[in-house]
Design an enzyme around this catalytic site. Structure first.
Site, short mmCIF file in Angstrom:
data_model
loop_
_atom_site.label_atom_id
_atom_site.label_comp_id
_atom_site.label_asym_id
_atom_site.label_seq_id
_atom_site.Cartn_x
_atom_site.Cartn_y
_atom_site.Cartn_z
N LYS A 53 -117.79 -41.47 30.32
CA LYS A 53 -116.49 -42.14 30.19
C LYS A 53 -115.91 -41.93 28.78
O LYS A 53 -114.75 -41.56 28.64
CB LYS A 53 -116.66 -43.63 30.48
CG LYS A 53 -115.36 -44.38 30.45
CD LYS A 53 -115.56 -45.83 30.85
CE LYS A 53 -115.73 -45.96 32.34
NZ LYS A 53 -115.88 -47.32 32.82
N ARG A 122 -116.75 -51.78 28.14
CA ARG A 122 -117.36 -51.18 29.34
C ARG A 122 -118.52 -50.27 28.98
O ARG A 122 -118.50 -49.61 27.95
CB ARG A 122 -116.34 -50.30 30.08
CG ARG A 122 -115.15 -51.01 30.62
CD ARG A 122 -114.18 -49.94 31.15
NE ARG A 122 -112.84 -50.43 31.18
CZ ARG A 122 -112.24 -50.87 32.30
NH1 ARG A 122 -112.86 -50.84 33.44
NH2 ARG A 122 -111.01 -51.32 32.25
N GLY A 131 -120.90 -49.04 39.02
CA GLY A 131 -121.14 -50.46 39.29
C GLY A 131 -122.51 -50.97 38.87
O GLY A 131 -122.84 -52.13 39.11
N MET A 133 -123.91 -51.06 35.75
CA MET A 133 -123.98 -51.79 34.48
C MET A 133 -122.78 -52.72 34.35
O MET A 133 -121.99 -52.83 35.28
CB MET A 133 -124.06 -50.80 33.33
CG MET A 133 -125.40 -50.08 33.30
SD MET A 133 -125.49 -48.92 31.96
CE MET A 133 -124.43 -47.61 32.49
N ARG A 366 -113.26 -38.34 35.59
CA ARG A 366 -114.61 -37.75 35.62
C ARG A 366 -114.71 -36.87 36.85
O ARG A 366 -113.87 -36.98 37.76
CB ARG A 366 -115.68 -38.84 35.65
CG ARG A 366 -115.55 -39.73 36.86
CD ARG A 366 -116.53 -40.89 36.80
NE ARG A 366 -116.22 -41.83 37.88
CZ ARG A 366 -116.71 -43.04 38.00
NH1 ARG A 366 -117.52 -43.50 37.09
NH2 ARG A 366 -116.40 -43.81 39.01
N HIS A 486 -117.14 -49.95 46.93
CA HIS A 486 -118.54 -49.70 46.58
C HIS A 486 -119.28 -49.05 47.74
O HIS A 486 -119.97 -48.04 47.59
CB HIS A 486 -119.19 -51.02 46.19
CG HIS A 486 -120.64 -50.90 45.86
ND1 HIS A 486 -121.63 -51.17 46.79
CD2 HIS A 486 -121.27 -50.50 44.74
CE1 HIS A 486 -122.80 -50.96 46.22
NE2 HIS A 486 -122.61 -50.55 44.98
N SER A 820 -152.28 -22.50 51.03
CA SER A 820 -151.07 -23.31 51.21
C SER A 820 -151.37 -24.68 50.62
O SER A 820 -152.31 -25.36 51.04
CB SER A 820 -150.73 -23.43 52.69
OG SER A 820 -149.65 -24.32 52.84
N ASN A 824 -149.41 -33.37 49.92
CA ASN A 824 -149.53 -34.79 50.31
C ASN A 824 -150.94 -35.27 50.00
O ASN A 824 -151.14 -36.27 49.30
CB ASN A 824 -149.26 -34.97 51.81
CG ASN A 824 -147.90 -34.47 52.22
OD1 ASN A 824 -146.99 -34.42 51.42
ND2 ASN A 824 -147.76 -34.07 53.48
N CYS A 887 -146.95 -26.75 51.72
CA CYS A 887 -146.49 -27.31 53.00
C CYS A 887 -146.49 -28.83 52.98
O CYS A 887 -146.24 -29.45 54.00
CB CYS A 887 -147.32 -26.77 54.15
SG CYS A 887 -149.06 -27.22 54.05
N TYR A 907 -143.66 -18.92 48.97
CA TYR A 907 -142.73 -19.64 49.84
C TYR A 907 -142.94 -21.15 49.73
O TYR A 907 -143.98 -21.61 49.22
CB TYR A 907 -142.89 -19.20 51.30
CG TYR A 907 -144.20 -19.62 51.92
CD1 TYR A 907 -144.34 -20.86 52.53
CD2 TYR A 907 -145.31 -18.78 51.89
CE1 TYR A 907 -145.55 -21.26 53.08
CE2 TYR A 907 -146.52 -19.16 52.44
CZ TYR A 907 -146.63 -20.42 53.04
OH TYR A 907 -147.82 -20.82 53.57
C1 PEP Z 1 -150.67 -32.19 53.04
O1 PEP Z 1 -151.70 -32.85 52.87
O2 PEP Z 1 -149.88 -31.93 52.15
C2 PEP Z 1 -150.33 -31.70 54.38
C3 PEP Z 1 -149.27 -30.95 54.57
O3 PEP Z 1 -151.11 -32.11 55.41
P1 PEP Z 1 -150.96 -33.51 56.14
O4 PEP Z 1 -149.72 -34.14 55.67
O5 PEP Z 1 -150.92 -33.21 57.59
O6 PEP Z 1 -152.22 -34.19 55.72
#
Ligand code: PEP
Ligand code: MG
Length: 939
Positions: A53, A122, A131, A133, A366, A486, A820, A824, A887, A907
């Site tokens: 701003k 402001r 909105g 702050m 902006r 908003h 791969s 997760n 993955c 990939y």
């Molecule tokens: C992972 O663990 O990143 C994965 C892709 O396998 P899952 O989520 O099936 O455990």
């Protein structure tokens, strides 16, 4: 209001400005930047220092636009405030100098004399946080100056209304008195005077409100409302600095990936009034349509109103084109200025203006927030108009915004629809869900995880406090407010369907109901929203799949794609998803979770028989029944992918996931003797696939089932009998799956369909595990080739999802032909956070700043990321051409995709609906490297 003092060391490392906590250096720091009279100390490039701003105000002032004069206190002062809970003397001194300059320019004194200077205070950070702050208007008013204002404006009502607004805002923001305290006083006065609208209260009534407000301040703070305007200014400035650390702002930064250490600037600016009568007004607008991207002057305004009235949604504003009729000269000037601003910034502008006694003032400009569709369209138009290059256009779209092209529409053909109301098409797409009336209820009902219950948050109007509810809701419906309310602005940013200002609907949040067309809808009732047309439809409609073949999108992707270096695959388990992923541009399947195939109703019983078997022979018999089904599944995938890589992961989850819960069985056993005939019949149906044909069978089957479930029970199943450990203890499972994959590939190739199978072993920690499973797959493949008299090309590789696997990746790569990264599980095992239970601690961790973001959503580059980097390096030491991908969920997160590009993956693989996002993120990552353009990913 939660405030935190930040540790000094942390801040020092974040700021590159010349200031430090060392008092000596403060004197040399320029903390305050003036603007006004056609000249500004700063300029538009100084967003780090002046905030968005402040930089905009400086730039507009330098360009000779009509901007009310003022000064900006830079972000370093905020960081200083965070460190010490106070600003340095230098800030105070420079602020007084700037104020004196402003007073000179205006020929007024702050809060003094016959024509007192009044200012707004402001916030304004580097990145817009609408909105989140705090703002204080009319500062400088006190018991004396309000009289002067009443006289000068010849409008006592206006003067007292401004004063009561100041006490209210100041009381809430600076003195931290709850809003409700003031609302109650105000509502009581309206009740007493038997009026409905705020504007119906006359000057005398407002004076009475002021007296009550001041009493409330005294009661809650044990001090009087400050009459000294300079004291007001210092207190307001500090409160705005504190608001950088309020919960709303922190939450907003987290979801928008904005650095907590940036701090906000404070803009102090001479007030101009849009509520001085019929020749005054205020409005907001965009130089192009922020929902569709169409090149049209777009916005709304209200005559005789203050800015808050337009954006809060309390009054429904009028389309900006109407201004042409009301004040044609001002309209022309506004068009001329905003066109100039757009050309200057080379981007669509979002502006605020006020007209005071017929004179136009620009308050802000902006780069405007817009939907994904609008972002693509505006970028293309601007290339056509010669404003930006194609390379720049690539960066004008946030990869996550492409989701907008994939938002569903409502299926209106299959059922007769009843339109309940039509509001404003505030944010496109469709949403179908159950009504909730509060943000808390939305969070509660929607639940956690990827499979959320769809809820529609219905409010009269939304406020920043609703942000968490808005985030989890499938769609938002408001009965008040315009296209810039908003609700509208926030949902567009989120890519979420919103219908705003549906005035025919009466929302009673207390009674938890909405009334429309003589009908009453309660919490839990289903409604459907069409955010593209603004319609609110009764009941639960089906939604239509969107398509990604939009011509503008294709054009933009056509400019971006040549830069992209890494491939994009999809996580897909069934041919339908694979086909969809290909239509979004997936170049293979990076993860087929085979266990999902076993949950289909025709297989689950064989699967359960296999699990319940307590010997190899029975297990093999059940697996034999599953083999043709799996083969058909894989054939379907190979057909859908026509020679593109198909990465198939062998069975991974703990087996008990396929069986009933222990507690459920115990309840069934206990309740069987006293069950009614109907209940018994239902139980037979429920356990039919375990062999129950009559009630008598249950007596044997249930205890046997319970015994097996107890045998399989594990205290930590995610660290237990799962992944490759299943195939190692029950090699016949790996054999069956390998056979199904290779046979399907042979059949496909015999039919002339090319295949590229990649067999993936989950949860490998040692090379011995890899060799064990790899050798089974290769042996079975040879057997199939021999039997069929035909060979196909395939790879055997592994998921890398345990820290140990990263460390010994050089060993594992001796046997694995590809890696791969299963980020997760790798995140789970690196942090030791259960991926299923993280939500219990995550909110606190985020709120306390222990974590900056959910590590399951965006890769933790410092920890998990380092392991990934090590795994790639070590793996490729052994096998230089090792194919490497990701993955985990992170494969569709733009910041993580950029990381994957940087560490040299081949990939990324993500869910089909994130393929477009991943393609653009990967292209931006490569383009920003090549063109040295800051993609703006890491804020
Ligand atoms: C992972 O663990 O990143 C994965 C892709 O396998 P899952 O989520 O099936 O455990
Ligand atoms: Mg995993």
């Amino acid at each position: 209001m939660a405030t935190t003092t930040l540790p000094e060391a942390e801040i020092e490392t974040q700021t590159k400005s010349n200031a430090s906590s060392n008092g000596k250096k403060n004197a040399a720091t320029k903390y305050v930047y003036s603007f006004g009279g056609g000249k500004a100390d700063g300029n538009g490039k100084m967003k780090d220092v002046l905030g968005g701003k402040g930089a905009g105000l400086a730039e507009m002032t330098n360009a000779g636009l009509p901007v009310p004069p003022g000064f900006t206190i830079q972000t370093e002062a905020c960081r200083e405030y965070m460190r010490h809970n106070a600003v340095s003397k230098a800030v105070d001194e420079q602020m007084q100098d700037a104020l004196a300059k402003l007073e000179n320019l205006q020929g007024q004194k702050l809060g003094e004399g016959e024509n007192p200077l009044l200012v707004s205070v402001r916030s304004g950070a580097k990145f817009s946080m609408p909105g989140m702050m705090d703002t204080i208007l009319n500062l400088g008013l006190n018991d004396k100056s309000v009289e002067a204002l009443a006289k000068r404006s010849n409008n006592p009502r206006f003067a007292y209304d401004s004063y009561r607004r100041l006490i209210q805002m100041f009381g809430n923001v600076v003195l931290e008195i709850e809003k409700a305290v003031f609302d109650e006083i105000f509502d009581a006065k309206k009740h007493q005077k038997k009026t409905k609208l705020d504007t119906d209260l006359d000057a005398k009534a407002l004076q009475e409100v002021i007296v009550e407000y001041k009493k409330a301040v005294k009661k809650h703070t044990k001090r009087d409302f400050p009459q000294d305007a300079h004291e007001q200014l210092v207190m307001a400035r500090d409160a705005v600095f504190r608001s950088w650390q309020n919960d709303r702002a922190k939450h907003y930064r987290r979801i928008n990936n904005i650095d907590d250490m940036l701090g906000t600037a404070v803009n102090v600016q001479a007030m101009v009034y849009g509520n001085l009568g019929d020749t005054s007004g205020t409005g907001v607008g965009f130089t192009r349509n922020p929902a569709t991207g169409a090149k049209e002057f777009y916005g709304e305004f209200l005559m005789n109103a203050q800015g808050e009235d337009v954006v809060s949604g309390v009054r429904t504003p009028v389309p900006i084109l109407e201004l042409q009729k009301v004040m044609p000269k001002v309209y022309d000037q506004l068009r001329e200025i905003t066109t100039r601003l757009e050309k200057h910034y080379k981007d669509m502008q979002d502006f605020e203006f006020t007209i005071q006694d017929g004179k136009l003032y620009m308050l802000q400009t902006r780069n405007g927030k817009r939907t994904g569709r609008a972002a693509v369209r505006v970028a293309i138009q601007m290339v056509d108009e010669g404003l930006i290059s194609k390379e720049e256009a690539i960066f004008r779209v946030e990869p996550n915004q492409l989701y907008d092209f994939l938002v569903p529409g409502l299926d209106e053909k299959s059922t007769k629809i009843e339109v309940l109301a039509t509001g404003l098409p505030a944010s496109p797409g469709a949403a179908v869900g159950q009504i909730v009336f509060t943000a808390e209820e939305a969070v509660k009902k929607a639940g956690h995880g990827t499979q959320r219950n769809p809820v529609i948050l219905v409010r009269a109007e939304t406020t920043p406090e609703d942000i968490q509810g808005m985030e989890v809701a499938a769609g938002i419906l408001t009965s008040r407010g315009g296209m810039t309310s908003h609700a509208a602005v926030v949902t567009r940013g989120m890519g979420k369907c919103c219908v705003a200002g549906a005035g025919d609907i009466q929302v009673d949040e207390r009674a938890r109901e909405m009334r429309v067309k003589g009908q009453v809808f309660k919490e839990g009732d289903w409604i459907s929203l069409d955010g593209t047309s603004g319609r609110v439809i009764k009941g639960k409609l089906n939604t239509l799949e969107p398509s990604a073949d939009d011509a503008d999108l294709q054009k933009l992707m056509g400019w971006a794609e040549p830069f992209r270096k890494i491939g994009v695959r999809a996580n897909a388990d069934i041919p339908r998803d694979a086909v969809q992923a290909r239509s979004f541009g997936a170049e293979g399947i990076g993860l087929c979770r085979t266990e999902h195939m076993f949950f289909a109703h025709d297989r689950i019983s064989h699967m359960r028989t296999m699990i319940l078997a307590d010997n190899e022979k029975d297990r093999r018999a059940a697996l034999k029944k599953l083999l043709p089904m799996q083969r058909a599944d894989f054939l379907g995938l190979f057909k859908a992918m026509e020679g593109l890589p198909v990465t198939i992961r062998l069975l991974d989850p703990p087996l008990h996931e396929f069986l009933p819960k222990r507690e459920q069985l115990m309840v069934a056993i206990a309740s069987l003797p006293s069950a009614t005939p109907k209940q018994k019949k239902d139980m037979v149906d429920e356990y039919r696939e375990y062999g129950a044909k009559a009630v008598g069978d249950l007596k044997k089957i249930l205890p046997a089932l319970l015994a097996r479930v107890e045998e399989l029970h594990e205290f930590n199943p995610m660290l237990g009998h799962r992944g490759c450990r299943l195939g190692i203890t029950y090699p016949e499972i790996t054999e069956m799956q390998a056979r199904a994959i290779i046979e399907a590939a042979v059949i496909a190739e015999t039919k002339g369909i090319k295949t590229h199978a990649e067999v993936m072993i989950p949860l490998i920690a040692t090379v011995k595990e890899m060799e064990n499973q790899g050798s089974i797959v290769r042996r079975v493949a040879e057997e199939v080739f021999k039997e069929k008299g035909k060979k196909v090309h395939y790879l055997v590789g592994t998921m890398i999802e345990l820290p140990r696997a990263c460390i010994v990746a050089d060993e594992i790569a001796k046997d694995a032909e590809f890696f791969s990264f299963g980020t997760n599980d790798l995140t789970q095992t690196t942090f030791g956070f259960s991926r299923d239970d993280i939500n219990k601690v995550l909110p606190t961790y985020l709120a306390e700043g222990i974590l900056k973001q959910d590590p399951f959503a965006s890769i933790d580059q410092d920890g998990v990321g380092e392991l990934v980097r090590m795994g790639i390096e070590r793996g490729r030491k052994t096998r230089p051409k090792l194919e490497v991908g990701i993955c985990g969920e992170h494969g569709g997160d733009p910041a993580s995709v950029e990381f994957c590009h940087r560490v040299g993956m081949d990939y990324v693989s993500c869910s089909p609906f994130r393929v477009l996002t991943a393609r653009l993120a990967a292209a931006q990552a490569a383009a920003s490297e090549k063109l040295q353009i800051d993609g703006g990913r890491t804020k």
